[in-house]
Scaffold this motif. Structure first.
Motif, PDB file in Angstrom:
ATOM      1  N   GLY A  52      81.849  27.139   6.936  1.00 28.45           N
ATOM      2  CA  GLY A  52      80.567  27.061   6.240  1.00 28.45           C
ATOM      3  C   GLY A  52      79.568  26.188   6.980  1.00 28.45           C
ATOM      4  O   GLY A  52      78.364  26.504   7.016  1.00 28.45           O
ATOM      5  N   ILE A  53      80.057  25.101   7.567  1.00 30.53           N
ATOM      6  CA  ILE A  53      79.173  24.229   8.341  1.00 30.53           C
ATOM      7  C   ILE A  53      78.620  24.971   9.554  1.00 30.53           C
ATOM      8  O   ILE A  53      77.416  24.890   9.862  1.00 30.53           O
ATOM      9  CB  ILE A  53      79.923  22.953   8.763  1.00 30.53           C
ATOM     10  CG1 ILE A  53      80.230  22.085   7.535  1.00 30.53           C
ATOM     11  CG2 ILE A  53      79.102  22.160   9.791  1.00 30.53           C
ATOM     12  CD1 ILE A  53      81.121  20.905   7.820  1.00 30.53           C
ATOM     13  N   PHE A  54      79.492  25.701  10.252  1.00 33.48           N
ATOM     14  CA  PHE A  54      79.037  26.456  11.422  1.00 33.48           C
ATOM     15  C   PHE A  54      78.040  27.533  11.022  1.00 33.48           C
ATOM     16  O   PHE A  54      76.973  27.678  11.642  1.00 33.48           O
ATOM     17  CB  PHE A  54      80.238  27.098  12.123  1.00 33.48           C
ATOM     18  CG  PHE A  54      80.808  26.254  13.222  1.00 33.48           C
ATOM     19  CD1 PHE A  54      80.367  26.395  14.526  1.00 33.48           C
ATOM     20  CD2 PHE A  54      81.781  25.312  12.952  1.00 33.48           C
ATOM     21  CE1 PHE A  54      80.883  25.620  15.539  1.00 33.48           C
ATOM     22  CE2 PHE A  54      82.310  24.523  13.951  1.00 33.48           C
ATOM     23  CZ  PHE A  54      81.856  24.672  15.254  1.00 33.48           C
ATOM     24  N   ILE A  55      78.375  28.304   9.985  1.00 32.65           N
ATOM     25  CA  ILE A  55      77.494  29.395   9.563  1.00 32.65           C
ATOM     26  C   ILE A  55      76.154  28.842   9.083  1.00 32.65           C
ATOM     27  O   ILE A  55      75.086  29.366   9.421  1.00 32.65           O
ATOM     28  CB  ILE A  55      78.174  30.226   8.458  1.00 32.65           C
ATOM     29  CG1 ILE A  55      79.426  30.907   9.010  1.00 32.65           C
ATOM     30  CG2 ILE A  55      77.202  31.270   7.903  1.00 32.65           C
ATOM     31  CD1 ILE A  55      80.312  31.513   7.948  1.00 32.65           C
ATOM     32  N   GLY A  56      76.226  27.779   8.266  1.00 36.72           N
ATOM     33  CA  GLY A  56      74.990  27.170   7.792  1.00 36.72           C
ATOM     34  C   GLY A  56      74.150  26.607   8.921  1.00 36.72           C
ATOM     35  O   GLY A  56      72.921  26.711   8.913  1.00 36.72           O
ATOM     36  N   GLY A  57      74.821  26.012   9.919  1.00 39.52           N
ATOM     37  CA  GLY A  57      74.097  25.479  11.069  1.00 39.52           C
ATOM     38  C   GLY A  57      73.371  26.556  11.848  1.00 39.52           C
ATOM     39  O   GLY A  57      72.202  26.391  12.234  1.00 39.52           O
ATOM     40  N   PHE A  58      74.062  27.694  12.060  1.00 40.05           N
ATOM     41  CA  PHE A  58      73.409  28.805  12.766  1.00 40.05           C
ATOM     42  C   PHE A  58      72.248  29.353  11.945  1.00 40.05           C
ATOM     43  O   PHE A  58      71.199  29.717  12.498  1.00 40.05           O
ATOM     44  CB  PHE A  58      74.422  29.914  13.060  1.00 40.05           C
ATOM     45  CG  PHE A  58      75.388  29.572  14.154  1.00 40.05           C
ATOM     46  CD1 PHE A  58      74.940  29.062  15.363  1.00 40.05           C
ATOM     47  CD2 PHE A  58      76.760  29.755  13.987  1.00 40.05           C
ATOM     48  CE1 PHE A  58      75.817  28.733  16.386  1.00 40.05           C
ATOM     49  CE2 PHE A  58      77.646  29.429  14.999  1.00 40.05           C
ATOM     50  CZ  PHE A  58      77.178  28.918  16.196  1.00 40.05           C
ATOM     51  N   ALA A  59      72.427  29.432  10.621  1.00 42.14           N
ATOM     52  CA  ALA A  59      71.356  29.965   9.769  1.00 42.14           C
ATOM     53  C   ALA A  59      70.133  29.056   9.783  1.00 42.14           C
ATOM     54  O   ALA A  59      68.993  29.523   9.705  1.00 42.14           O
ATOM     55  CB  ALA A  59      71.870  30.141   8.337  1.00 42.14           C
ATOM     56  N   MET A  60      70.378  27.750   9.881  1.00 50.43           N
ATOM     57  CA  MET A  60      69.254  26.825   9.910  1.00 50.43           C
ATOM     58  C   MET A  60      68.527  26.849  11.257  1.00 50.43           C
ATOM     59  O   MET A  60      67.389  26.388  11.362  1.00 50.43           O
ATOM     60  CB  MET A  60      69.735  25.401   9.601  1.00 50.43           C
ATOM     61  CG  MET A  60      70.275  25.236   8.182  1.00 50.43           C
ATOM     62  SD  MET A  60      69.156  25.881   6.907  1.00 50.43           S
ATOM     63  CE  MET A  60      67.751  24.791   7.113  1.00 50.43           C
ATOM     64  N   GLN A  61      69.208  27.359  12.300  1.00 50.30           N
ATOM     65  CA  GLN A  61      68.552  27.523  13.592  1.00 50.30           C
ATOM     66  C   GLN A  61      67.801  28.853  13.669  1.00 50.30           C
ATOM     67  O   GLN A  61      66.704  28.930  14.199  1.00 50.30           O
ATOM     68  CB  GLN A  61      69.586  27.452  14.721  1.00 50.30           C
ATOM     69  CG  GLN A  61      70.209  26.072  14.890  1.00 50.30           C
ATOM     70  CD  GLN A  61      71.265  26.053  15.967  1.00 50.30           C
ATOM     71  OE1 GLN A  61      71.504  27.058  16.641  1.00 50.30           O
ATOM     72  NE2 GLN A  61      71.919  24.920  16.145  1.00 50.30           N
ATOM     73  N   THR A  72      72.144  30.990   3.368  1.00 53.28           N
ATOM     74  CA  THR A  72      73.397  30.246   3.202  1.00 53.28           C
ATOM     75  C   THR A  72      73.807  30.171   1.740  1.00 53.28           C
ATOM     76  O   THR A  72      74.965  30.406   1.390  1.00 53.28           O
ATOM     77  CB  THR A  72      73.241  28.824   3.782  1.00 53.28           C
ATOM     78  OG1 THR A  72      72.860  28.908   5.157  1.00 53.28           O
ATOM     79  CG2 THR A  72      74.543  28.050   3.672  1.00 53.28           C
ATOM     80  N   LEU A  73      72.840  29.855   0.886  1.00 54.07           N
ATOM     81  CA  LEU A  73      73.140  29.763  -0.546  1.00 54.07           C
ATOM     82  C   LEU A  73      73.552  31.112  -1.124  1.00 54.07           C
ATOM     83  O   LEU A  73      74.322  31.154  -2.099  1.00 54.07           O
ATOM     84  CB  LEU A  73      71.919  29.238  -1.302  1.00 54.07           C
ATOM     85  CG  LEU A  73      71.525  27.780  -1.026  1.00 54.07           C
ATOM     86  CD1 LEU A  73      70.244  27.434  -1.773  1.00 54.07           C
ATOM     87  CD2 LEU A  73      72.647  26.830  -1.431  1.00 54.07           C
ATOM     88  N   ALA A  74      73.089  32.195  -0.523  1.00 57.38           N
ATOM     89  CA  ALA A  74      73.379  33.529  -1.049  1.00 57.38           C
ATOM     90  C   ALA A  74      74.864  33.855  -1.026  1.00 57.38           C
ATOM     91  O   ALA A  74      75.338  34.676  -1.823  1.00 57.38           O
ATOM     92  CB  ALA A  74      72.606  34.584  -0.256  1.00 57.38           C
TER      93      ALA A  74
END
Length: 212
Positions: A52-61, A72-74
């Motif tokens: 989740g940290i990796f996916i969220g990090g990529f989404a924030m980039q 991410t919240l979805a």
């Protein structure tokens, strides 16, 4: 080999080492089975947090900002709701998870026959299949603490079928999907082994009355 795959393999290695220590120290089959289930769930939970940290990090980039947060919240919010439901209401959550997993696998089959649509969809939304595996696998792992056999088969299906369908259909990159599939598959196998171990322990512990 990309970082998510390395992390997934590392989680499996840690799981194997921990279980080796537990199995060498614990001789009672029932306790072994319980330890196997708890360890599988713990490894799945840890991998979900890291993933989740990796996916969220990529989404924030990319795309970043509010859009990245909403993306991410979805998947995080429904995953957590399902996990809580699996813990408190396993009987009601089990068929829901089965239905969601079946619909997801059916979507993978459909996308396998339309690689162009999948490529465009992934280009716009990122590794949705891998994220979906993770989002369904964590609640299934929580369910396994209550309904171990069913959750075990569900996790094995989530770990194998989307990856197999994607490879056969050549419908997308598999790097992130391999990473997302390895730990659920290992957790599912651990659950099924724990069920078999518990049954074997119950059978061996049955006392048969001596003939008169």
């Amino acid at each position: 080999m990309n970082v998510p795959v390395i992390l997934a393999l590392g989680a499996i290695i840690v799981f194997a080492v921990v279980m080796g220590v537990v199995m060498s120290r614990e001789k009672d089959p029932q306790r072994r089975a319980a330890a196997l289930t708890r360890t599988g769930a713990a490894v799945m939970a840890a991998f979900t947090v890291i993933g989740g940290i990796f996916i969220g990090g990529f989404a924030m980039q990319d795309p970043g900002g509010t859009t990245g947060t909403l993306m991410t919240l979805a998947w995080v919010v429904p995953m957590l709701i399902l996990a809580v439901s699996a813990w408190f209401w396993p009987a009601a959550t089990a068929p829901l998870l089965l239905a969601l997993a079946s619909a997801f696998i059916a979507a993978c089959v459909w996308l396998a026959f339309d690689p162009a649509a999948l490529s465009a969809f992934l280009s716009d939304n990122g590794p949705v299949i891998a994220v979906s595996v993770l989002a369904l696998a964590f609640p299934a792992a929580v369910l396994g603490l209550k309904v171990t056999a069913l959750a075990g088969w569900l996790l094995v299906a989530l770990g194998v079928l989307p990856l197999l369908i994607t490879i056969i259909g050549r419908s997308g990159a598999v790097g992130s999907l391999i990473a997302a599939s390895l730990v659920p598959l290992a957790c599912g196998i651990a659950y099924l082994l724990s069920v078999r171990m518990a049954r074997a322990g119950s059978t061996s512990g049955t006392i048969h009355p001596a003939a008169a």
